[in-house]
Design a protein around this motif. Structure first.
Motif, PDB file in Angstrom:
ATOM      1  N   GLY A   1      54.061  49.863  58.709  1.00 42.29           N
ATOM      2  CA  GLY A   1      53.270  48.875  57.991  1.00 42.29           C
ATOM      3  C   GLY A   1      52.708  49.413  56.694  1.00 42.29           C
ATOM      4  N   GLU A   2      52.307  48.509  55.827  1.00 43.31           N
ATOM      5  CA  GLU A   2      51.688  48.859  54.554  1.00 43.31           C
ATOM      6  C   GLU A   2      50.793  47.704  54.144  1.00 43.31           C
ATOM      7  N   GLU A   3      49.898  47.988  53.209  1.00 39.31           N
ATOM      8  CA  GLU A   3      48.948  46.977  52.768  1.00 39.31           C
ATOM      9  C   GLU A   3      48.775  47.086  51.270  1.00 39.31           C
ATOM     10  N   ALA A   4      48.916  45.991  50.565  1.00 40.82           N
ATOM     11  CA  ALA A   4      48.686  45.946  49.121  1.00 40.82           C
ATOM     12  C   ALA A   4      47.244  45.519  48.877  1.00 40.82           C
ATOM     13  N   VAL A   5      46.497  46.338  48.166  1.00 44.07           N
ATOM     14  CA  VAL A   5      45.094  46.061  47.884  1.00 44.07           C
ATOM     15  C   VAL A   5      44.946  45.812  46.390  1.00 44.07           C
ATOM     16  N   PRO A   6      44.638  44.602  45.979  1.00 47.70           N
ATOM     17  CA  PRO A   6      44.494  44.331  44.547  1.00 47.70           C
ATOM     18  C   PRO A   6      43.319  45.102  43.954  1.00 47.70           C
ATOM     19  N   VAL A   7      43.513  45.628  42.769  1.00 44.70           N
ATOM     20  CA  VAL A   7      42.462  46.364  42.070  1.00 44.70           C
ATOM     21  C   VAL A   7      41.707  45.364  41.205  1.00 44.70           C
ATOM     22  N   ILE A   8      40.518  44.980  41.644  1.00 42.25           N
ATOM     23  CA  ILE A   8      39.738  43.968  40.942  1.00 42.25           C
ATOM     24  C   ILE A   8      38.300  44.439  40.828  1.00 42.25           C
ATOM     25  N   GLY A   9      37.533  43.681  40.049  1.00 41.29           N
ATOM     26  CA  GLY A   9      36.107  43.924  39.966  1.00 41.29           C
ATOM     27  C   GLY A   9      35.768  45.302  39.442  1.00 41.29           C
ATOM     28  N   LEU A  10      34.762  45.910  40.069  1.00 43.26           N
ATOM     29  CA  LEU A  10      34.275  47.201  39.596  1.00 43.26           C
ATOM     30  C   LEU A  10      35.363  48.256  39.663  1.00 43.26           C
ATOM     31  N   ARG A  11      36.202  48.208  40.713  1.00 43.29           N
ATOM     32  CA  ARG A  11      37.263  49.215  40.831  1.00 43.29           C
ATOM     33  C   ARG A  11      38.216  49.136  39.649  1.00 43.29           C
ATOM     34  N   ARG A  12      38.512  47.924  39.165  1.00 43.88           N
ATOM     35  CA  ARG A  12      39.377  47.797  37.991  1.00 43.88           C
ATOM     36  C   ARG A  12      38.683  48.357  36.752  1.00 43.88           C
TER      37      ARG A  12
ATOM     38  N   ALA B   1      36.060  21.744  42.497  1.00 42.86           N
ATOM     39  CA  ALA B   1      37.121  22.718  42.236  1.00 42.86           C
ATOM     40  C   ALA B   1      36.529  23.962  41.593  1.00 42.86           C
ATOM     41  N   LEU B   2      37.194  25.080  41.848  1.00 40.84           N
ATOM     42  CA  LEU B   2      36.840  26.352  41.232  1.00 40.84           C
ATOM     43  C   LEU B   2      37.786  26.623  40.075  1.00 40.84           C
ATOM     44  N   GLY B   3      37.287  27.328  39.068  1.00 40.98           N
ATOM     45  CA  GLY B   3      38.062  27.519  37.848  1.00 40.98           C
ATOM     46  C   GLY B   3      39.022  28.680  37.865  1.00 40.98           C
ATOM     47  N   GLY B   4      39.069  29.442  38.914  1.00 38.67           N
ATOM     48  CA  GLY B   4      39.986  30.575  38.960  1.00 38.67           C
ATOM     49  C   GLY B   4      39.889  31.296  40.281  1.00 38.67           C
ATOM     50  N   LYS B   5      40.772  32.237  40.480  1.00 38.39           N
ATOM     51  CA  LYS B   5      40.803  33.037  41.697  1.00 38.39           C
ATOM     52  C   LYS B   5      40.059  34.344  41.485  1.00 38.39           C
ATOM     53  N   VAL B   6      39.657  34.972  42.563  1.00 40.30           N
ATOM     54  CA  VAL B   6      39.043  36.289  42.484  1.00 40.30           C
ATOM     55  C   VAL B   6      40.036  37.262  41.842  1.00 40.30           C
ATOM     56  N   GLY B   7      39.565  37.987  40.848  1.00 36.79           N
ATOM     57  CA  GLY B   7      40.420  38.924  40.130  1.00 36.79           C
ATOM     58  C   GLY B   7      40.928  38.379  38.814  1.00 36.79           C
ATOM     59  N   GLU B   8      40.826  37.061  38.588  1.00 39.15           N
ATOM     60  CA  GLU B   8      41.268  36.465  37.332  1.00 39.15           C
ATOM     61  C   GLU B   8      40.193  36.616  36.261  1.00 39.15           C
TER      62      GLU B   8
ATOM     63  N   GLU C   1      35.329  37.670  27.514  1.00 37.83           N
ATOM     64  CA  GLU C   1      35.832  37.207  28.795  1.00 37.83           C
ATOM     65  C   GLU C   1      35.230  38.033  29.908  1.00 37.83           C
ATOM     66  N   VAL C   2      35.288  37.480  31.104  1.00 36.79           N
ATOM     67  CA  VAL C   2      34.747  38.154  32.284  1.00 36.79           C
ATOM     68  C   VAL C   2      35.776  38.058  33.395  1.00 36.79           C
ATOM     69  N   GLU C   3      35.568  38.833  34.429  1.00 38.83           N
ATOM     70  CA  GLU C   3      36.437  38.784  35.604  1.00 38.83           C
ATOM     71  C   GLU C   3      35.672  38.199  36.777  1.00 38.83           C
ATOM     72  N   VAL C   4      36.273  37.262  37.464  1.00 37.87           N
ATOM     73  CA  VAL C   4      35.661  36.690  38.667  1.00 37.87           C
ATOM     74  C   VAL C   4      35.825  37.695  39.807  1.00 37.87           C
ATOM     75  N   VAL C   5      34.704  38.144  40.373  1.00 39.69           N
ATOM     76  CA  VAL C   5      34.786  39.117  41.462  1.00 39.69           C
ATOM     77  C   VAL C   5      34.381  38.526  42.802  1.00 39.69           C
ATOM     78  N   ALA C   6      33.707  37.369  42.805  1.00 40.19           N
ATOM     79  CA  ALA C   6      33.354  36.730  44.081  1.00 40.19           C
ATOM     80  C   ALA C   6      32.917  35.295  43.829  1.00 40.19           C
ATOM     81  N   TRP C   7      33.341  34.383  44.711  1.00 45.45           N
ATOM     82  CA  TRP C   7      32.839  33.023  44.708  1.00 45.45           C
ATOM     83  C   TRP C   7      31.785  32.911  45.793  1.00 45.45           C
ATOM     84  N   ARG C   8      30.640  32.343  45.447  1.00 43.48           N
ATOM     85  CA  ARG C   8      29.566  32.147  46.421  1.00 43.48           C
ATOM     86  C   ARG C   8      29.629  30.764  47.063  1.00 43.48           C
TER      87      ARG C   8
END
Length: 435
Positions: free
Chosen positions: A205-216, A59-66, A17-24
Motif C-alpha cells: 500500500g501507499e498513500e498520497a498526501v497533498p502538500v497544502i497550507g503551512l506545509r506548502r 456553495a463554496l468557492g474552492g477546495k482545500v489547497g486551492e 492571493e491566499v490558499e484555502v486550508v480549511a472550511w469551517r
C-alpha cells in the motif's frame, strides 16, 4: 429569498492571493453574522474569514489547497431579502443539487491524490497482483508481564523459525503448555504461514498526501532560501558548565516570582551583546535591489515546531529585554503559534533567528537561513564530556553552536568572530549582566 456572495477580502500587505486550508462550514449549514467560514493562509499566517451576514451556505468557492485571488468568490449564501448577487447556474459537469466546490472532509485527501495521479505523465501500469486483506491488529498478550510461556524446546525452535512470539500463543497442554498444534492453530487463525505476530509481516500500500497550507509555505520558503542563499555553516564547541550553574542559581532564587529560565533566553542575550560588535549579522538582504539593510533593533526569530509545521514567531526588541522578559515572551509566542493564534505581525519581521531542537539537538546541524535574513544560530544538545583542565581530566557540560550564514554578505572570518563573541559571553555568564 436572495443570494449573497462573500468575496475574498483584501488582507493588506500587498497580498494578491491566499490558499484555502480549511472550511469551517459546508453547503446546507445555517450561519450567523461573524461566524468563521474558512481558514486561509497568506505568505505569513493563517487568517480566519468571518461572515458579514446571516444565511445558509449554498456553495463554496474552492477546495482545500486551492488558491483564491483577492476579490474572487469565497462562498455563496442564501439570505433574507434580495442579496447582492443573482442565482448562479449549476456547473455543466455537476448535477444542480450538488453545490459547486463542496468537498466532504473525508474525501479531500483522496481527491487531491487523484488529481496528482491525473496530472502525472502516462506510464505503463504495474503488473497486477492479488489484493491483500489488511493485516489484523496484534493480539494482546495472553500472559502477565514477566510470565514465561511453557513450551518444549522443539516448539520454541519452530516458533522462532516462524517468527512467532510465544507470549501471544494460547497453550492447550497441561498447565497451559504450548504444543505444535497450538502453533498451527495460531498460524491458521492469523491467516499467515510466517510472521504471525506481525514482526515480519510483509506490508503493501501507499498513500498520497497533498502538500497544502503551512506545509506548502514551509516547502516554498525552504526552497527559496536554499536556492537564493549560498549557505555556509560554522560549528563551535561551548563550555556551558558555569552558565548552567548560574541558571540553576537564578531559578532557585527567582524562579517563583519571575519564572524559570531555560538556556534560550540566556543565549538570546549573548547574541544581542555580540551583535553590537558585528552589526552586519543583524541584517536582511534584498536580492532584487542588492541592498543589505542593517538593523539597530534585534527582532529575534525563534524557530518553533507546531503540529502544523515549523513557524518562526518573533521576539521584538530583544535588545531591550532581560532574560526573564525574553523567557516570558518566548513562552507566549510559542503557545500562540502552537494553537494557531499568532498574529501576522508576530510571525514576520525578524532580523536574525535562533533554532533549537532541545534534547534532540544532536551534535551538529546545518540550519537553513530564514530568508531574507543573513544568519541563523543553531543550538545543539548539552552533554557531559571529559575535558583536560589544568593538567587534569574533569567532567564539563559542552554544547555545540551550529550556525549558518549568507556568504554573499558575511565573510567566514566575520562569522567565526561573531560566534566566538557569543561563546565568550556564554562561558563567562556574569558578563551577560554587565553593560
Amino acid at each position: 429569498m436572495g443570494q449573497h456572495v462573500i468575496k475574498m477580502p483584501d488582507l493588506g500587505e500587498g497580498i494578491a492571493e491566499v490558499e484555502v486550508v480549511a472550511w469551517r462550514v459546508q453547503p446546507g449549514d445555517a450561519i450567523v453574522e461573524d461566524q468563521v467560514l474558512a481558514d486561509v493562509m497568506t505568505d505569513k499566517a493563517t487568517v480566519e474569514i468571518p461572515s458579514p451576514v446571516h444565511g445558509t451556505v449554498i456553495a463554496l468557492g474552492g477546495k482545500v489547497g486551492e488558491s483564491l485571488a483577492v476579490g474572487a468568490e469565497l462562498i455563496r449564501l442564501e439570505v433574507e431579502g434580495a442579496g447582492n448577487a443573482q442565482a448562479a447556474p449549476p456547473p455543466a459537469d455537476e448535477p444542480a443539487e450538488v453545490p459547486h466546490g463542496f468537498v466532504p472532509e473525508p474525501a479531500r485527501v483522496a481527491e487531491a491524490a487523484a488529481s496528482v495521479a491525473q496530472a502525472a505523465p502516462a506510464v505503463a501500469p504495474p503488473p497486477s497482483r492479488p489484493a491483500r486483506a489488511p493485516a489484523p491488529a496484534p493480539r494482546p498478550a495472553l500472559r502477565a508481564a514477566g510470565e514465561k510461556p511453557l513450551a518444549a524446546p522443539a516448539v520454541r525452535k519452530r516458533a522462532w523459525d516462524l517468527g512467532i512470539e510465544l507470549q501471544y500463543v494460547a497453550g492447550s497442554g497441561p498447565a497451559g503448555r504450548i504444543t505444535h498444534a497450538d502453533l498451527d492453530a495460531h498460524v491458521a487463525g492469523r491467516g499467515r504461514a510466517a510472521g504471525a505476530d506481525g514482526r515480519y509481516a510483509q506490508l503493501e500500500g501507499e498513500e498520497a498526501v497533498p502538500v497544502i497550507g503551512l506545509r506548502r509555505k514551509i516547502a516554498e520558503k525552504m526552497q527559496l532560501a536554499k536556492r537564493q542563499i549560498p549557505h555556509f555553516t560554522y560549528v563551535e564547541e561551548v563550555d556551558v558548565t558555569e552558565l548552567e550553574a548560574l541558571r540553576g542559581q537564578l531559578n532557585a532564587r527567582y524562579g517563583e516570582e519571575r519564572g524559570k529560565l531555560t538556556l534560550l533566553p540566556l543565549l538570546m542575550r549573548a547574541v544581542v551583546l555580540a551583535l553590537r560588535r558585528f552589526p552586519d549579522v543583524n541584517a536582511r538582504y534584498d536580492d532584487q535591489a542588492n541592498v543589505v539593510t542593517r538593523y539597530a533593533p534585534v527582532h529575534m526569530g525563534i524557530a518553533t515546531q507546531t503540529d502544523a509545521g515549523l513557524m518562526v514567531p518573533v521576539v521584538r526588541h530583544a535588545e531591550a529585554r532581560d532574560p526573564w522578559s525574553s523567557a516570558a515572551e518566548i513562552a507566549r509566542l510559542a503557545d500562540a503559534a502552537r494553537h494557531g493564534k499568532a498574529a501576522r505581525d508576530e510571525l514576520s519581521g525578524s532580523t536574525i533567528t535562533l533554532t533549537s531542537l532541545g534534547a534532540l539537538g544532536g551534535i551538529v546541524s546545518t540550519p537553513v537561513i530564514n530568508h531574507p535574513e543573513v544568519a541563523i544560530v543553531g543550538v545543539n544538545r548539552i552533554v557531559d564530556r571529559p575535558v583536560i583542565r589544568n593538567g587534569g581530566m574533569v567532567a564539563r557540560k559542552l554544547m555545540n553552536l551550529s550556525s549558518s550564514f549568507d556568504h554573499r554578505v558575511i565573510d567566514g572570518m566575520v562569522a567565526a568572530e561573531f560566534i566566538q563573541a557569543v561563546r565568550s559571553y556564554l562561558e563567562s555568564p556574569a558578563t551577560l549582566f554587565v553593560e
